[in-house]
Design a protein around this motif. Structure first.
Motif, short mmCIF file in Angstrom:
data_model
loop_
_atom_site.label_atom_id
_atom_site.label_comp_id
_atom_site.label_asym_id
_atom_site.label_seq_id
_atom_site.Cartn_x
_atom_site.Cartn_y
_atom_site.Cartn_z
N ARG A 258 0.83 -1.21 0.00
CA ARG A 258 0.00 0.00 0.00
C ARG A 258 0.87 1.25 0.00
NH1 ARG A 258 -5.44 -0.74 3.00
NH2 ARG A 258 -4.88 1.18 4.08
N GLN A 259 1.97 1.25 0.76
CA GLN A 259 2.85 2.41 0.78
C GLN A 259 3.49 2.64 -0.59
OE1 GLN A 259 5.19 1.05 4.22
NE2 GLN A 259 4.77 3.03 5.16
N GLU A 260 3.96 1.57 -1.21
CA GLU A 260 4.58 1.69 -2.54
C GLU A 260 3.53 2.11 -3.57
OE1 GLU A 260 7.41 1.92 -5.43
OE2 GLU A 260 7.72 1.69 -3.27
N LEU A 261 2.34 1.58 -3.46
CA LEU A 261 1.26 1.94 -4.37
C LEU A 261 0.90 3.41 -4.23
CD1 LEU A 261 -0.71 0.86 -6.48
CD2 LEU A 261 -2.20 0.14 -4.66
N ALA A 262 0.88 3.92 -3.01
CA ALA A 262 0.58 5.33 -2.78
C ALA A 262 1.65 6.22 -3.43
CB ALA A 262 0.49 5.62 -1.29
N VAL A 263 2.91 5.84 -3.29
CA VAL A 263 4.00 6.62 -3.89
C VAL A 263 3.85 6.67 -5.40
CG1 VAL A 263 6.51 6.62 -4.31
CG2 VAL A 263 5.63 6.22 -2.01
N ARG A 264 3.64 5.52 -6.01
CA ARG A 264 3.54 5.47 -7.47
C ARG A 264 2.26 6.12 -7.99
NH1 ARG A 264 5.69 -0.55 -9.07
NH2 ARG A 264 7.26 -0.69 -7.42
#
Length: 180
Positions: free
Chosen positions: A142-148
């Motif tokens: 979820r954190q990586e998805l938010a960044v991208r």
């Protein structure tokens, strides 16, 4: 026309927690996600690529464990767009990044929890350790998805989110939302 399914359903040596896939993610965020062998697209890229097309569907036939992970991540993208769209003032890229990072680490239900909406389609983790591992993995994803997602939303450099993405803020994939 059927919905688009994950290309990772046939991924070799995929770890399963319950019946949900744990796939490699290209990320610098700390967590338990395995690192991919190359710079090829991962499940996060696939989620962002398939989000707008799949959000138009009310039904989704699950064809493998990677599809279950894809569903969770698509529902999270939908909640991210709703969060940005519900702000009183259109957030800048930095503000949106902070909002979504907070949303990504907030407590959320995982398969097997009482508050998880799609429990009929998901098997619960086999043990408490597996449940903790899945929660940590999903938090990292979820954190990586938010960044991208923020990178894609603000890619044009105008300081406002893309209207082509924000038009999907009220769309609900499978008429569901994992937000509270």
């Amino acid at each position: 026309m059927p919905a688009y399914h994950s290309s990772f359903n046939e991924y070799p040596d995929m770890r399963l927690v319950g019946n949900t896939a744990v796939l490699p993610i290209r990320t610098r965020i700390r967590g338990p996600a395995p690192q991919p062998n190359s710079d090829e697209a991962d499940i996060v890229d696939e989620t962002l690529d398939l989000f707008r097309a799949n959000s138009l569907f009310r039904n989704f036939e699950i064809k493998g464990p990677a599809d279950r992970l894809l569903i969770i991540l698509i529902l999270y993208v939908s909640d991210c767009l709703a969060k940005i769209g519900s702000a009183r003032v259109t957030p800048s890229q930095l503000e949106a990044s902070k909002m979504l990072n907070t949303l990504s680490v907030d407590n959320f239900p995982i398969p097997g929890d009482a508050g998880f909406l799609l429990n009929t389609h998901y098997a619960p983790p086999g043990s408490r350790a597996d449940g903790d591992y899945l929660r940590q993995y999903l938090t990292q994803a979820r954190q990586e998805l938010a960044v991208r997602l923020v990178e894609r939303l603000y890619a044009d450099g105008t300081g406002t989110p893309s209207k082509w993405w924000m038009s999907f803020q009220k769309r609900r994939f499978m008429n569901r939302s994992i937000g509270t």
